[in-house]
Structures are given as structure tokens and as C-alpha cells.
Motif scaffolding. Structure first.
Motif, mmCIF file in Angstrom:
data_model
loop_
_atom_site.group_PDB
_atom_site.id
_atom_site.type_symbol
_atom_site.label_atom_id
_atom_site.label_comp_id
_atom_site.label_asym_id
_atom_site.label_seq_id
_atom_site.Cartn_x
_atom_site.Cartn_y
_atom_site.Cartn_z
ATOM 1 N N TRP A 87 5.591 4.040 0.271
ATOM 2 C CA TRP A 87 4.979 5.329 0.575
ATOM 3 C C TRP A 87 5.760 6.488 -0.037
ATOM 4 O O TRP A 87 5.460 7.629 0.219
ATOM 5 C CB TRP A 87 4.889 5.532 2.085
ATOM 6 C CG TRP A 87 3.739 4.798 2.694
ATOM 7 C CD1 TRP A 87 2.459 5.255 2.781
ATOM 8 C CD2 TRP A 87 3.743 3.511 3.294
ATOM 9 N NE1 TRP A 87 1.678 4.314 3.404
ATOM 10 C CE2 TRP A 87 2.444 3.234 3.738
ATOM 11 C CE3 TRP A 87 4.737 2.562 3.510
ATOM 12 C CZ2 TRP A 87 2.101 2.058 4.378
ATOM 13 C CZ3 TRP A 87 4.393 1.398 4.137
ATOM 14 C CH2 TRP A 87 3.084 1.155 4.560
ATOM 15 N N ARG A 116 1.323 6.744 8.398
ATOM 16 C CA ARG A 116 1.179 6.135 7.087
ATOM 17 C C ARG A 116 0.021 5.155 7.183
ATOM 18 O O ARG A 116 -0.088 4.402 8.145
ATOM 19 C CB ARG A 116 2.477 5.447 6.684
ATOM 20 C CG ARG A 116 3.612 6.458 6.593
ATOM 21 C CD ARG A 116 4.904 5.865 6.141
ATOM 22 N NE ARG A 116 5.394 4.852 7.069
ATOM 23 C CZ ARG A 116 6.380 4.015 6.770
ATOM 24 N NH1 ARG A 116 6.962 4.068 5.602
ATOM 25 N NH2 ARG A 116 6.779 3.122 7.644
ATOM 26 N N PRO A 164 -0.076 9.776 3.466
ATOM 27 C CA PRO A 164 0.497 8.751 2.595
ATOM 28 C C PRO A 164 -0.297 7.458 2.765
ATOM 29 O O PRO A 164 -0.365 6.914 3.866
ATOM 30 C CB PRO A 164 1.936 8.607 3.088
ATOM 31 C CG PRO A 164 1.968 9.226 4.450
ATOM 32 C CD PRO A 164 0.798 10.145 4.568
#
Length: 118
Positions: free
Chosen positions: A5, A14, A44
Motif C-alpha cells: 500500500w 486499506r 489505498p
């Protein structure tokens, strides 16, 4: 374990999307379009291509993945799936990284990760 990420941690979730459907699957590319929307929104996002999904790692195979990468999404491709389909030696998308299931397991169980397997 690599940080696929790009170092993002903390309060922002995430998003890990696992695509197992290839370019000829009788389903649409909804997961890839959703991934692009999340990346454009600033989340992300990592898409892991596994099983027939690894076929999408070849350059020029999927416009939705082109848009996903342009929006800042990251791609990882399962090494075993590439080898099993006989394409492990062929060029992949320039920003795609080859990974394995051990790494995927680490990402799935990581902090602040929301995972979807398609």
C-alpha cells in the motif's frame, strides 16, 4: 512482507480486492470498476490477481485495470497462478508486482484492512 500500500497506515482503511475471474469470465468487471472508484476517492487500494484473474496482469488486457492503475491503485499477481497457466515468463503490466499466498495472508490479516474476494 512488503508494504504493497505504499506505507499507508492508520485511520484510513486499506482496501484489498482479490480478483479470481479472468478476462473471459461471464461476469462484468464490477470489482475492477469499484476498485477504481475507491482509488479515485483517495483510499489505498491493492488488487490481488489470482487464479484466472492473473491473466489480467498482461499489458493491454483490461481497460478497467488501466484506469485503476491510473487512479493510483496497486496490483499484485499470484506467482503460482502465473506459473500454473504457463505465463510466468511473459511480461506483466509495468507496475504489477509478483507475490505469493503467504504475503496475501499477511495482508488480509493486517491492521485496518477490508478485504473482498471475487
Amino acid at each position: 512482507m512488503s508494504d504493497a500500500w505504499g506505507g499507508s497506515r492508520g485511520k484510513t482503511p486499506r482496501i484489498l480486492l482479490i480478483e479470481s475471474h479472468g478476462p473471459c469470465a461471464p461476469v462484468d468487471a464490477g470489482l475492477r470498476r469499484d476498485a477504481t472508484a475507491q482509488a479515485r476517492a483517495g483510499y489505498p487500494v491493492l488488487m490481488y490477481l489470482v487464479e484466472d484473474g492473473c491473466l489480467l496482469a498482461r499489458p493491454g488486457t483490461d481497460e478497467d485495470l488501466d484506469r485503476f492503475e491510473a487512479a493510483g491503485g496497486r496490483l499484485a499477481v499470484d506467482h503460482f497462478s502465473l506459473v500454473q497457466r504457463g505465463i510466468g515468463h511473459l511480461p506483466l503490466r509495468p507496475r504489477a508486482t509478483v507475490s505469493d499466498m503467504d504475503e496475501l495472508a499477511g495482508w488480509i490479516t493486517g491492521p485496518d484492512v477490508q478485504a473482498v474476494w471475487h
